[in-house]
Write an enzyme that holds these catalytic residues in place. Structure first.
Site, short mmCIF file in Angstrom:
data_model
loop_
_atom_site.label_atom_id
_atom_site.label_comp_id
_atom_site.label_asym_id
_atom_site.label_seq_id
_atom_site.Cartn_x
_atom_site.Cartn_y
_atom_site.Cartn_z
N CYS A 127 0.73 -1.10 0.12
CA CYS A 127 0.03 -0.02 -0.08
C CYS A 127 1.00 1.20 0.06
CB CYS A 127 -1.00 0.25 1.18
SG CYS A 127 -1.93 1.06 1.36
N HIS A 171 -9.31 -3.80 -1.44
CA HIS A 171 -8.30 -2.95 -0.87
C HIS A 171 -8.62 -1.43 -0.87
CE1 HIS A 171 -3.92 -2.46 -0.13
NE2 HIS A 171 -4.24 -1.00 -0.48
N GLU A 172 -9.24 -0.84 -2.13
CA GLU A 172 -9.45 0.45 -2.18
C GLU A 172 -10.66 0.80 -1.14
OE1 GLU A 172 -7.21 2.14 -3.33
OE2 GLU A 172 -6.12 0.65 -4.37
N HIS A 175 -10.13 1.48 2.25
CA HIS A 175 -9.65 2.89 2.48
C HIS A 175 -10.70 3.86 2.79
CE1 HIS A 175 -5.23 2.65 2.03
NE2 HIS A 175 -5.46 1.99 0.85
#
Length: 200
Positions: A127, A171-172, A175
């Site tokens: 990341c 993953h995004e 965030h």
């Protein structure tokens, strides 16, 4: 092609844009939804353009060569909190065979469904907001369905994603709810892999 020919905004993408995981106020916060996806504010528009420019520039080997001052770690995706903005936005760009590109500039993305079967990358995840990589297997849903507004297409989309695409989207999306990939690593056994997991 010069980088300035494809930038959507005026700044050259830089590591100075990035917010790291020690900035918990931003990285660990839940992003707010964009109020009107069809009419972004100037700041929202700039945020999306910077997300796109950073990822595209990081993948541009002519601009972003190793050894370059302010070398950008090549990115597949970037979410708004990673550039200091807690808005539910992210950009993903997959490089496909024959120089083809698959890209998504997502706003207000939500899960419709997740498979119970787990997938993970054999090499783990990294990341741009984490300078010191945390090693371990990161379990994710193998297949997901999501919906959101795609800024590039200017329309709401529903996507069914599996394998690597699914992992990158998760993953995004993490965030934007204040989560990082290493939160999912098994603390007692970082290399733990379940019997029926799909390892990529």
């Amino acid at each position: 092609m010069s980088i300035k020919n494809y930038l959507l905004q005026t700044e050259i993408p830089s590591n100075n844009w990035l917010t790291k995981d020690d900035n918990k106020e931003i990285i660990r916060s839940v992003s707010s939804k964009v109020a009107d996806v069809n009419n972004l504010t100037e700041d929202e528009e700039l945020t999306m353009k910077k997300l796109i420019d950073f990822v595209v520039a990081s993948q541009d080997e002519k601009f972003n060569y190793e050894g370059k001052e302010d070398y950008l770690r090549p990115a597949v995706g970037l979410a708004a909190p990673q550039i200091g903005i807690n808005k539910d936005m992210f950009y993903i760009r997959f490089n496909l065979p024959d120089d083809k590109i698959e890209e998504y500039a997502m706003i207000n993305t939500e899960y419709i469904a997740k498979s119970s079967r787990i997938a993970a990358l054999e090499e783990g995840e990294g990341c741009l907001s984490v300078d010191e990589d945390k090693h371990g297997i990161v379990p994710r849903a193998w297949i997901i369905s999501v919906k959101g507004f795609d800024w590039l297409r200017k329309e709401w989309v529903e996507l069914k994603l599996k394998d690597y695409r699914s992992i990158v989207f998760q993953h995004e999306m993490d965030h934007n709810i204040g989560n990082l990939y290493y939160d999912h690593i098994n603390n007692e056994d970082p290399e733990f892999i379940g019997d029926d997991w799909v390892i990529l």
